[in-house]
Design an enzyme around this catalytic site. Sequence first.
Site, PDB file in Angstrom:
ATOM      1  N   ASP A  66       0.841  -1.191   0.000  1.00  0.00           N
ATOM      2  CA  ASP A  66       0.000   0.000   0.000  1.00  0.00           C
ATOM      3  C   ASP A  66       0.883   1.251   0.000  1.00  0.00           C
ATOM      4  OD1 ASP A  66      -3.080   0.790   0.750  1.00  0.00           O
ATOM      5  OD2 ASP A  66      -1.649   2.243   1.564  1.00  0.00           O
ATOM      6  N   GLU A 100      -4.831   2.411  -4.157  1.00  0.00           N
ATOM      7  CA  GLU A 100      -3.377   2.505  -4.086  1.00  0.00           C
ATOM      8  C   GLU A 100      -2.779   1.212  -3.544  1.00  0.00           C
ATOM      9  OE1 GLU A 100      -4.799   4.182  -0.089  1.00  0.00           O
ATOM     10  OE2 GLU A 100      -5.527   3.963  -2.135  1.00  0.00           O
TER      11      GLU A 100
END
Length: 431
Positions: free
Chosen positions: A291, A334
């Site tokens: 992430d 993301e």
Amino acid sequence: MLNSFLLLAEAVLYFGVMVTLFRFRDRIGLGVFVCALGVMHFLETYLASVFYVALPFGMVSPGSAVLFSGKLVMLLLLYVKEDAATVRQPIYGLLLGNGLMIGLVLVLRLHGISPLPNGKLPDIGFIDQMGWLMVWGTTLLFIDAILIILLYEKLGRYLRKALFSRILISVACVLTFDQAGFFTALHFVAGAPIAVFFGGWFAKMGAALAYSIMLVAYIRWFEARQIPAPRGLSDIFDTLTYRERYEALVEHVGRDGLTGLLHRGRFDSDGEAAVAASLRTARPLSLLIIDVDHFKSINDRFGHAEGDKVLKSMAALLGEIVGREDQVFRIGGEEFAILCSRPHPVARLLGESIRHAVKASASTSRFDITVSAGISTVSETTRCLADLFALADQRLYKAKSTGRDRVVGEPGGHQADGLAARARPDRGLGG
């Protein structure tokens, strides 16, 4: 030296004119390109039989080294950017046209020939020689064209991303075969010496290199990537199964539009299959969930366009670092996932390599970029994709909550970890 320069100049001129006609095929029609390709056939055969120049490595004919090699590359371009149904048209046209020429010559020989006022008569022997050489050359071209396409398709399984190597190997192999075949006929018909074979082969290898460089440059700079739909055929070209185009279409459908990575749907399907294969074969399988830290703030401060650039650069970096057998997915805004056939310690080293590479790549950026990662490995307590994902997700959450810019992946996959991961509801990290 002058002869070498002139041969290269001829190749560049031939290639430049032909790809210009091909480039504008939607405006002027593909027939212009095909006719220009065919009209050179007589000249290349004539030059190959009587016109030679001396080079350091032997005798070379521009007709064979430049024009024939260029024609073969043009047929490969026609196949790559169009399809087999299109490329067979000039191939069969040349073959049948030369057959018609021989038939007409046989009929013409029956005429009672009248001499011209200057007493000149046609050289029927030369016509016979040229005719049979053209038929033999066209027959070889027919075989060469099929071989180069089949070889190009076959190499696609191993060199899909190495376009230059794929084209160069295909062209060089087929030109070697052709040189042996055409020289055999040339030797018996025109008495060509063995120096012609070796000189021609060296020249054709040089032509293969030059044309491959120009062809790859043209495809990458001027031709947009297309995935034509398969079309039914009724002859030898049925062997061209369009497998590569079908696989490319499947890959395209299963990919994220922004980054080009495999998307969440593919992660679910491929992940389940990978876990099942790992349990069946006892091969290790690890999952890394990665992430981008504080991604929301990047969007808020610099705009979504800048955020998209970050995601694209992340996708490119992951593609460079992971192994060829590893799969990289974009599973959220993301958030990325990597499935790799590595034991847990090695997977953790991969995670650390990615973390350091991201920090290093961000050194030239306007802002710092870091990532956090969680890792899990198939074990007794993680025997399905849901358990594997939940455990890696739990460890990612731990990495985020303990300061970010770190990789968490306690080895093993203990029962407590597995139960805790399954008990945790889905969460949104929010960067």
